[in-house]
Design a protein around this motif. Structure first.
Motif: not given
Length: 284
Positions: A162-165, A186-187, A192-196
């Motif tokens: 998340i920090d990297y993105l 937030d996006l 990240v949390e939604r991804a398989r």
């Protein structure tokens, strides 16, 4: 609208549509490394409110679409472009207004060249010519190159990713406007949390991009709109200008101070331009 899983040619893709199914269809193609969430819901709803049926989807190895073993993607760049046609097939849409951003704009060019019967009009945002030619285009900015050559993430650690993105989003936004870190974080977190498997997106760095289309850009027949920011650090404005020169009849919309991608500050401008352009390009 609810997400819809489709399967075409054995490929499972996660899609979502907005608007009235009887309205002219607009297919949104995101760049590599990004799921459909980067076509933000508010932007999609602006298009739908303008009388368009909007469809977005997760590329392979992003979001909830099919994932592959890390380091061994079972597809090519040409397959990703072909997925746009697979989505249209699943929705039983003969042809659509196709909008692509970044590498998604390259895919949109490939679709327009190889399957012109499926493209009513074309919108290319923050992208570059997908066909080789005798042209000299400026490289990415030094800041962008420094980031991609030095920044790292621990892909086993979601917080590191998340920090990297978020840092990458800051670079892509350019240096002319304030960066909304809270919105970006937030996006990215939702993505990240939604991804398989959020680390599977690294496969996009491994895929064979395939051959350039054999047809020149001048053979694109779909009415084309190019949208490009003056502060794009990945593809400086000259890339958009080249597209506008080489595709016949293209209109160039320059966004002053905009970086790479579809920024919230430009939603109304870009959505309005897409609605106007697609109205002139046919209804399917």
């Amino acid at each position: 609208m609810a997400e819809r899983m489709i399967e075409v040619d054995g490929v499972e893709l996660c899609t979502e549509s907005f608007g009235d199914p009887s309205d002219p269809p607009v297919l949104l193609i995101m760049g590599t490394g990004a799921s459909m969430l980067w076509w933000e819901e508010g932007f999609c709803r602006l298009l739908a409110a303008g009388g368009r049926r909007v469809i977005r989807y997760d590329h392979r190895d992003t979001g909830r679409s099919i994932t592959y073993e890390r380091g061994r993607p079972g597809y090519t760049g040409a397959d990703l472009a072909g997925d746009a046609i697979r989505v249209l097939d699943a929705y039983e849409i003969p042809a659509a207004h196709v909008v692509g951003v970044s590498a998604g704009g390259g895919m949109a060019q490939v679709v327009a060249l190889e399957r012109p019967d499926r493209v009513l009009s074309l919108v290319l945002i923050s992208t570059s010519p997908a066909v080789s030619g005798d042209r000299e285009l400026p490289p990415p900015t030094a800041e962008f190159m420094n980031f991609v050559s030095t920044a790292q993430a621990d892909w086993a650690d979601s917080e590191s990713v998340i920090d990297y993105l978020v840092d990458y989003a800051r670079v892509l936004a350019g240096d002319r406007r304030p960066f909304d870190e809270a919105a970006a974080r937030d996006l990215v977190r939702r993505d990240v949390e939604r991804a398989r498997d959020f680390a599977a997106v690294t496969n996009h760095d491994e895929i064979d991009t395939g051959k350039f289309p054999e047809q020149p850009l001048s053979s694109i027949t779909a009415p084309t709109l190019v949208v490009h920011g003056t502060a794009d650090p990945m593809f400086p404005l000259a890339h958009g200008e080249a597209l506008a020169r080489e595709i016949p009849g293209t209109r160039l919309l320059v966004l002053e101070g905009a970086g790479h991608g579809v920024e919230g500050a430009d939603w109304e401008t870009i959505a309005g331009a897409i609605i106007q352009h697609s109205a002139a390009g046919g209804t399917g």
